[in-house]
Design an enzyme around this catalytic site. Structure first.
Site, PDB file in Angstrom:
ATOM      1  N   ARG A   1       3.884  12.165   7.138  1.00  0.00           N
ATOM      2  CA  ARG A   1       3.292  13.403   7.420  1.00  0.00           C
ATOM      3  C   ARG A   1       3.520  13.660   9.019  1.00  0.00           C
ATOM      4  NH1 ARG A   1      -1.452  13.225   7.527  1.00  0.00           N
ATOM      5  NH2 ARG A   1      -2.035  10.957   6.537  1.00  0.00           N
TER       6      ARG A   1
ATOM      7  N   TYR B   1       9.403  14.736   3.147  1.00  0.00           N
ATOM      8  CA  TYR B   1       8.507  13.783   2.862  1.00  0.00           C
ATOM      9  C   TYR B   1       7.175  14.038   2.392  1.00  0.00           C
ATOM     10  CZ  TYR B   1       7.969   8.581   3.281  1.00  0.00           C
ATOM     11  OH  TYR B   1       7.976   7.468   2.809  1.00  0.00           O
TER      12      TYR B   1
ATOM     13  N   LYS C   1      -1.533  17.078  -0.476  1.00  0.00           N
ATOM     14  CA  LYS C   1      -2.434  17.268   0.606  1.00  0.00           C
ATOM     15  C   LYS C   1      -2.630  18.643   0.877  1.00  0.00           C
ATOM     16  CE  LYS C   1      -2.424  12.886   0.953  1.00  0.00           C
ATOM     17  NZ  LYS C   1      -3.593  11.845   1.227  1.00  0.00           N
TER      18      LYS C   1
ATOM     19  N   HIS D   1     -10.712  13.356  -0.123  1.00  0.00           N
ATOM     20  CA  HIS D   1      -9.432  12.312   0.076  1.00  0.00           C
ATOM     21  C   HIS D   1     -10.422  10.782  -0.491  1.00  0.00           C
ATOM     22  CE1 HIS D   1      -6.498  10.250   2.864  1.00  0.00           C
ATOM     23  NE2 HIS D   1      -5.870  10.416   1.542  1.00  0.00           N
TER      24      HIS D   1
ATOM     25  N   SER E   1      -5.889   7.427   5.511  1.00  0.00           N
ATOM     26  CA  SER E   1      -4.432   7.172   4.772  1.00  0.00           C
ATOM     27  C   SER E   1      -4.076   5.642   5.180  1.00  0.00           C
ATOM     28  CB  SER E   1      -3.439   8.090   5.440  1.00  0.00           C
ATOM     29  OG  SER E   1      -3.559   9.456   5.112  1.00  0.00           O
TER      30      SER E   1
ATOM     31  N   CYS F   1      -5.200   3.058   4.280  1.00  0.00           N
ATOM     32  CA  CYS F   1      -6.705   1.923   4.677  1.00  0.00           C
ATOM     33  C   CYS F   1      -7.106   1.455   3.325  1.00  0.00           C
ATOM     34  CB  CYS F   1      -7.497   2.874   5.315  1.00  0.00           C
ATOM     35  SG  CYS F   1      -7.249   3.225   7.037  1.00  0.00           S
TER      36      CYS F   1
ATOM     37  N   ASP G   1      -6.258   8.890  -4.822  1.00  0.00           N
ATOM     38  CA  ASP G   1      -6.133   9.484  -3.612  1.00  0.00           C
ATOM     39  C   ASP G   1      -6.723  10.657  -3.165  1.00  0.00           C
ATOM     40  OD1 ASP G   1      -4.714   9.372  -1.032  1.00  0.00           O
ATOM     41  OD2 ASP G   1      -3.668  11.068  -1.583  1.00  0.00           O
TER      42      ASP G   1
ATOM     43  N   ARG H   1       7.176   4.303   0.372  1.00  0.00           N
ATOM     44  CA  ARG H   1       6.297   4.557  -0.834  1.00  0.00           C
ATOM     45  C   ARG H   1       7.048   4.548  -2.034  1.00  0.00           C
ATOM     46  NH1 ARG H   1       1.238   6.832   0.675  1.00  0.00           N
ATOM     47  NH2 ARG H   1       0.910   6.663   3.084  1.00  0.00           N
TER      48      ARG H   1
HETATM   49  P1  GTP Z   1      -2.347   6.570   1.465  1.00  0.00           P
HETATM   50  O1  GTP Z   1      -1.878   6.354   0.324  1.00  0.00           O
HETATM   51  O2  GTP Z   1      -1.789   6.757   2.737  1.00  0.00           O
HETATM   52  O3  GTP Z   1      -3.821   7.403   1.328  1.00  0.00           O
HETATM   53  O4  GTP Z   1      -3.085   4.841   1.523  1.00  0.00           O
HETATM   54  P2  GTP Z   1      -4.309   4.134   0.983  1.00  0.00           P
HETATM   55  O5  GTP Z   1      -5.725   4.399   1.431  1.00  0.00           O
HETATM   56  O6  GTP Z   1      -4.236   4.319  -0.583  1.00  0.00           O
HETATM   57  O7  GTP Z   1      -4.007   2.723   1.324  1.00  0.00           O
HETATM   58  P3  GTP Z   1      -3.301   1.530   0.250  1.00  0.00           P
HETATM   59  O8  GTP Z   1      -4.280   0.945  -0.796  1.00  0.00           O
HETATM   60  O9  GTP Z   1      -2.005   1.667   0.062  1.00  0.00           O
HETATM   61  O10 GTP Z   1      -3.210   0.381   1.485  1.00  0.00           O
HETATM   62  C1  GTP Z   1      -2.503   0.400   2.760  1.00  0.00           C
HETATM   63  C2  GTP Z   1      -2.295  -0.870   3.242  1.00  0.00           C
HETATM   64  O11 GTP Z   1      -3.359  -1.742   3.428  1.00  0.00           O
HETATM   65  C3  GTP Z   1      -1.346  -1.996   2.356  1.00  0.00           C
HETATM   66  O12 GTP Z   1      -0.402  -2.338   3.285  1.00  0.00           O
HETATM   67  C4  GTP Z   1      -2.179  -2.806   1.963  1.00  0.00           C
HETATM   68  O13 GTP Z   1      -1.626  -3.929   1.537  1.00  0.00           O
HETATM   69  C5  GTP Z   1      -3.302  -2.813   2.877  1.00  0.00           C
HETATM   70  N1  GTP Z   1      -4.471  -3.354   2.306  1.00  0.00           N
HETATM   71  C6  GTP Z   1      -5.218  -2.657   1.229  1.00  0.00           C
HETATM   72  N2  GTP Z   1      -6.485  -3.073   0.948  1.00  0.00           N
HETATM   73  C7  GTP Z   1      -6.475  -3.917   1.512  1.00  0.00           C
HETATM   74  C8  GTP Z   1      -7.705  -5.111   1.924  1.00  0.00           C
HETATM   75  O14 GTP Z   1      -8.707  -5.205   1.176  1.00  0.00           O
HETATM   76  N3  GTP Z   1      -7.482  -5.996   2.700  1.00  0.00           N
HETATM   77  C9  GTP Z   1      -6.493  -6.126   3.864  1.00  0.00           C
HETATM   78  N4  GTP Z   1      -6.458  -6.948   4.555  1.00  0.00           N
HETATM   79  N5  GTP Z   1      -5.340  -5.295   3.641  1.00  0.00           N
HETATM   80  C10 GTP Z   1      -5.446  -4.205   2.505  1.00  0.00           C
HETATM   81  C1  SPV Z   2      -1.609   9.959   2.826  1.00  0.00           C
HETATM   82  O1  SPV Z   2      -0.942   9.918   4.170  1.00  0.00           O
HETATM   83  O2  SPV Z   2      -2.867   9.998   2.942  1.00  0.00           O
HETATM   84  C2  SPV Z   2      -0.822   9.886   1.845  1.00  0.00           C
HETATM   85  C3  SPV Z   2       0.635  10.160   1.867  1.00  0.00           C
HETATM   86  O3  SPV Z   2      -1.268   9.828   0.469  1.00  0.00           O
HETATM   87  S1  SPV Z   2       1.017  11.727   1.918  1.00  0.00           S
HETATM   88  O4  SPV Z   2       1.343  12.174   0.726  1.00  0.00           O
HETATM   89  O5  SPV Z   2       2.420  11.789   2.683  1.00  0.00           O
HETATM   90  O6  SPV Z   2       0.244  12.357   2.721  1.00  0.00           O
HETATM   91 MN    MN Z   3      -3.849   9.181   0.660  1.00  0.00          MN
END
Ligand code: GTP
Ligand code: SPV
Ligand code: MN
Length: 633
Positions: free
Chosen positions: A96, A245, A254, A274, A297, A299, A322, A416
């Protein structure tokens, strides 16, 4: 509404005449609802595509488009899986782009707060409607020359549901079409359901008309220097140019479900957030509770939503990973729907140990963008080292030979997967319930390497709004920020705000009413590290231990919490740590006085600078958190 202005009626007439010269390769323009015809006419006139393709969401359509993409080299079939494809983008288009995202209104302060004088606002970027329109008209003029314009009717939320909303996206990318088919509900039924309802107008172009001006890399025509993601909330319109992307181009996500929806939610009295949505069933009592969690994002939302619990007693099921649309029903219960139809998840770090449910979701009908490929037709990214054959040849996301241990990344850090939510083994049977699920707790969080405990509970709804407004997190690869700096990301919505953040906070405060059942709110941090930089908490499936404490609090257990100057903390030993070995409880929960004083002062200054006179002062006044920290820590 602008579409009804006389000049557009004229354009409409002209285009209808001209449509004879724009072949419609699929669908029937004259069968479309009048207001959609007008919208289309305006943009055909501006974008000047070679042909029109009106999508119907059918299986045959997916086959046709996929076949075309394979033929052109955009997609590679992954023979290790069923109906799974690899896509490599132009390496200049991988995330993004927050710096190129704007909200256009006539009144600046409808979009951004009154920042303190001399301060550069970071809570949303505003452009005057006229200026944005000029830019749009100039960038999009002829932007689809030599290309097909796809017309995608879609619903956010179950088609026809009372909380759902309709959109129509125009795009010149059939990769975007394929992803929209997974991430939203694309169907010809939309034309019927639309009726008298309004729809969100979504226009997307890769910004690369033929003949191309810029070298096309990886069969991914784009225009990274001129990316523009513009929103016109007043007329529910989104115009995105230059990038294919994720959130830049899948406009239901979003742009619509957060930025435009937050404006609709403001007007209609609900919240577009979010947030993930998950259900936890207590296996002893059979009682199920739903929680929503807002993390910035990358996290941990997708991971938490799908956790495989490491302690017995809970069955976890995912509703969304999400975005949540939240509304109080007439009984005063907060109900949430997931407006999306699929998951667009981060791959690095995902494996059978950390997130088996995600791994099992993308064995079929999935698209992997910017990952590495293995010679046996499989995929690879950082974190999958133990799950592939050690001797297999790997090609990295840039198409070069790669070996485990080499410097750099095999997969892009923001690579992704895109897969249908229905494929997740723990998808909740009610994930498409049009009424939504009842929410017991809201959880905020972020990546906070120091100072912030594993979990704490807010004193009240209002205090929870303050805690949410103070959310910060280490920057990630989800957007263009480089390095690991701790950034403010209030309510995990900084990049996704559709209107003045101060007014948004007030809207949150206004949600509280005596006849409503206000959920409890919490803050979590899975990412605190020790002096060697090692995570103090194992995270992933073990996060259920924290959710267990959260749910016991929701059930009214007073014996497991102690009051602290920042909120309620778990009483020592009240989180189930069975089988975890050495967990440094005191380090995980310590509240260093200097850290918290600095943090509160900095957060207060940030909000005063950034939200200025729009900040609902009542939050500071009632909560005097700084004073409490000073006196009590
Ligand atoms: P977006 O799709 O961007 O909104 O991301 P998200 O908030 O859904 O995060 P996601 O669950 O995809 O995790 C992002 C990264 O953080 C990945 O590399 C995970 O492996 C890592 N991660 C997720 N949960 C944990 C956790 O509890 N501990 C640690 N150390 N890493 C984590
Ligand atoms: C985020 O960044 O929170 C995502 C990926 O879920 S995107 O859809 O590219 O914004
Ligand atoms: Mn997200």
């Amino acid at each position: 509404m602008e579409d009804d202005a006389p000049e557009f009626m004229e354009i409409h007439e002209i285009v209808i005449q001209k449509l004879g010269h724009v072949p419609i390769v699929k669908g029937d323009f004259h069968m479309l609802p009048k207001k959609v015809q007008k919208f289309l006419a305006k943009w055909v006139y501006t974008c000047k595509p070679r042909a029109l393709y009106i999508c119907d969401g059918s299986h045959a359509e997916a086959e046709e488009v996929t076949h075309k993409l394979i033929e052109r080299g955009v997609l590679t079939k992954l023979k290790k899986y069923e109906n799974c494809y690899l896509c490599r983008t132009d390496p200049a288009d991988v995330a993004r782009v927050e710096s190129k995202t704007w909200i256009a209104t006539d009144d600046k302060y409808e979009t951004v707060p009154h920042v303190r004088q001399g301060v550069r606002g970071i809570l949303g970027q505003w452009k005057h409607t006229k200026e944005m329109e000029e830019e749009v008209n100039s960038d999009l003029d002829g932007c689809m020359a030599g290309r097909t314009m796809y017309v995608i009717p879609f619903s956010m939320g179950p088609i026809g549901g009372p909380l759902s909303k309709i959109g129509v996206q125009l795009t010149d990318s059939n990769y975007v079409l394929l992803c929209m088919r997974i991430m939203t509900r694309v169907s010809a039924d939309i034309w019927e359901v639309l009726g008298d309802n309004d729809f969100v107008r979504c226009v997307h172009s890769m910004g690369c008309p033929r003949p191309v001006q810029r070298k096309v890399v990886n069969h991914w025509p784009c225009n990274p220097d001129k990316i523009m993601i513009g929103h016109f909330p007043a007329r529910r319109e989104i115009v995105s140019f230059g990038s294919g992307y994720g959130g830049n181009s899948l406009l239901g996500k979003k742009c619509f479900a957060l930025r435009i929806a937050s404006v609709i939610a403001r007007d209609e009295g609900w919240l577009a957030e979010h947030m993930l949505i998950m259900g936890l069933t207590n296996e002893k009592t059979g009682e199920e509770k739903f929680v929503c969690a807002a993390f910035p994002s990358a996290c941990g939302k997708t991971n938490l939503a799908m956790i495989q619990p490491t302690i017995p007693g809970y069955k976890v099921r995912v509703v969304g990973d999400d975005i949540a649309w939240l509304r109080f029903d007439d009984k005063g219960v907060l109900r949430a729907i997931n407006p999306e139809n699929g998951f667009l998840g981060v791959l690095p770090g995902t494996n059978m140990k950390t997130n088996p449910n995600a791994m099992l979701s993308f064995q079929n009908i999935s698209i992997f963008t910017n990952v590495a490929e293995t010679a046996d037709g499989g995929v690879f990214w950082e974190g999958m080292e133990d799950e592939i054959d050690k001797n297999i040849a790997i090609t990295n996301w840039l198409g070069q030979p790669w070996k485990i241990g080499m410097p750099g990344n095999a997969a892009h850090p923001n690579s992704r997967f895109t897969c249908p939510a229905s494929q997740c083994p723990i998808i909740h049977p009610k994930w498409e319930d049009p009424k939504g699920v009842p929410v017991s707790a809201l959880i905020f969080g972020g990546r906070r390497p120091t100072g912030v405990p594993l979990v704490f509970e807010s004193y009240s709804w209002q205090h929870g709004v303050m805690v949410g407004a103070c959310v910060k997190s280490e920057s990630t690869a989800a957007a263009e920020h480089t390095g690991k700096k701790i950034m403010h990301d209030p309510m995990a919505m900084r990049p996704f705000m559709g209107y003045n953040f101060g007014k948004y906070l007030q809207h949150w405060l206004d949600m509280e009413k005596p006849d409503r059942n206000m959920p409890k709110s919490f803050h979590v941090n899975w990412f605190r590290v020790d002096e060697h930089g090692k995570f103090l908490w194992p995270g992933f499936g073990d996060n259920v231990r924290v959710l267990d404490w959260v749910l016991r609090r929701c059930a009214g257990d007073e014996s497991i919490a102690v009051k602290s100057p920042i909120g309620y903390l778990p009483k020592k030993g009240s989180i189930d740590l069975t089988g975890l070995g050495d967990i440094k409880w005191d380090e995980l929960f310590s509240l260093p006085k200097h850290y918290w004083l600095d943090d509160m002062r900095e957060s207060k200054l940030f909000l005063e600078d950034q939200v200025g006179t729009d900040f609902p002062q009542v939050i500071w006044e009632t909560h005097a958190q700084e004073k409490r920290i000073e006196e009590q820590l």
